[in-house]
Design a protein around this motif. Sequence first.
Motif, PDB file in Angstrom:
ATOM      1  N   SER A 180       0.960  -1.351   0.014  1.00  0.00           N
ATOM      2  CA  SER A 180       0.112   0.113   0.002  1.00  0.00           C
ATOM      3  C   SER A 180       0.766   1.233  -0.175  1.00  0.00           C
ATOM      4  N   ALA A 181       1.905   1.191   0.932  1.00  0.00           N
ATOM      5  CA  ALA A 181       2.748   2.496   1.127  1.00  0.00           C
ATOM      6  C   ALA A 181       3.567   2.612  -0.243  1.00  0.00           C
ATOM      7  N   ARG A 198       1.496   4.175  -3.131  1.00  0.00           N
ATOM      8  CA  ARG A 198       1.296   5.786  -3.018  1.00  0.00           C
ATOM      9  C   ARG A 198       2.672   6.315  -2.914  1.00  0.00           C
ATOM     10  N   TYR A 199       3.737   5.932  -2.898  1.00  0.00           N
ATOM     11  CA  TYR A 199       5.014   6.479  -3.147  1.00  0.00           C
ATOM     12  C   TYR A 199       5.739   6.255  -4.586  1.00  0.00           C
ATOM     13  N   HIS A 259      -2.132   9.432  -5.956  1.00  0.00           N
ATOM     14  CA  HIS A 259      -2.703   9.333  -4.846  1.00  0.00           C
ATOM     15  C   HIS A 259      -2.384  10.574  -4.117  1.00  0.00           C
ATOM     16  N   THR A 282      -2.016  11.440  -0.302  1.00  0.00           N
ATOM     17  CA  THR A 282      -1.377  11.121   0.620  1.00  0.00           C
ATOM     18  C   THR A 282       0.241  11.752   0.292  1.00  0.00           C
ATOM     19  N   PRO A 285       3.839  11.343  -0.404  1.00  0.00           N
ATOM     20  CA  PRO A 285       4.709  10.122  -0.985  1.00  0.00           C
ATOM     21  C   PRO A 285       5.956  10.066  -0.024  1.00  0.00           C
ATOM     22  N   GLN A 322       6.111  10.403   3.075  1.00  0.00           N
ATOM     23  CA  GLN A 322       5.841   9.784   4.257  1.00  0.00           C
ATOM     24  C   GLN A 322       5.409   8.374   3.977  1.00  0.00           C
ATOM     25  N   GLN A 323       4.818   7.963   2.814  1.00  0.00           N
ATOM     26  CA  GLN A 323       4.750   6.551   2.310  1.00  0.00           C
ATOM     27  C   GLN A 323       6.160   5.776   2.269  1.00  0.00           C
ATOM     28  N   ARG A 324       7.111   6.701   1.688  1.00  0.00           N
ATOM     29  CA  ARG A 324       8.278   5.842   1.363  1.00  0.00           C
ATOM     30  C   ARG A 324       8.903   5.529   2.836  1.00  0.00           C
ATOM     31  N   ASP A 357       7.132   5.124   5.656  1.00  0.00           N
ATOM     32  CA  ASP A 357       6.364   3.798   6.369  1.00  0.00           C
ATOM     33  C   ASP A 357       6.857   2.671   5.719  1.00  0.00           C
TER      34      ASP A 357
END
Length: 215
Positions: free
Chosen positions: A101-102, A105-106, A112, A115, A117, A119-121, A123
């Motif tokens: 999922s992360a 979004r990255y 996306h 969100t 990106p 922060q997704q990276r 995570d």
Amino acid sequence: MTLPILYSFRRCPYAMRARLALASAGIPCELREVVLRDKPAELLAASPKGTVPVLVAADATVEQSLEIMLWALSRNDPEGWLDMPGEGHALITQIDGPFKSALDRYKYASRHTETDPAQQREDAALILLDFDKRLAQNPWLLGPRPTLADMATLTFVRQFAMVDKPWFNAQPWPCLARWLAAFLASGRFTAIMTKYPQWHPGESATLFPPPSSSF
């Protein structure tokens, strides 16, 4: 005897792990390389979801990559990939769930916009840092040899690494980097990444796996 048919796309990490299991099991099949913007009617008839991989066998149509891995290895598991503790399945669930999922979004930040990106990276990176700690103890996630936990997760770690290679290479996870590099340098990875032309009905069958596909 009619061979199982595998609808596949070379760069898809889901299709890659399905091919890994079929190669390990030594189960011959007819590989049909799909161009995702031009999906064949035969694929859609077998699986209306229209995503790859899809395995069409005499006894079943298997539409999810992890299920294809289990289908193949339940028939022949010469390398013992299924011989792993229960925590291996938990690692796969972690990669298939929050990590993927992360990663999406990255990697596909423009899709996306809700969100961040970066922060997704981060995570996703936290999960990989836990993998690095595990790999500091053994060359593979669960010990001295690869299991399903490794082969069902490595293709997604590869996808993550390729988004921004300089950033990935600068991270403090030497054991994870060694694990990924060993996989990418293996004969098995080379064998499953052979380039095939787009499949069209009536063409000669492309047989998979290739004769030499070992580690």
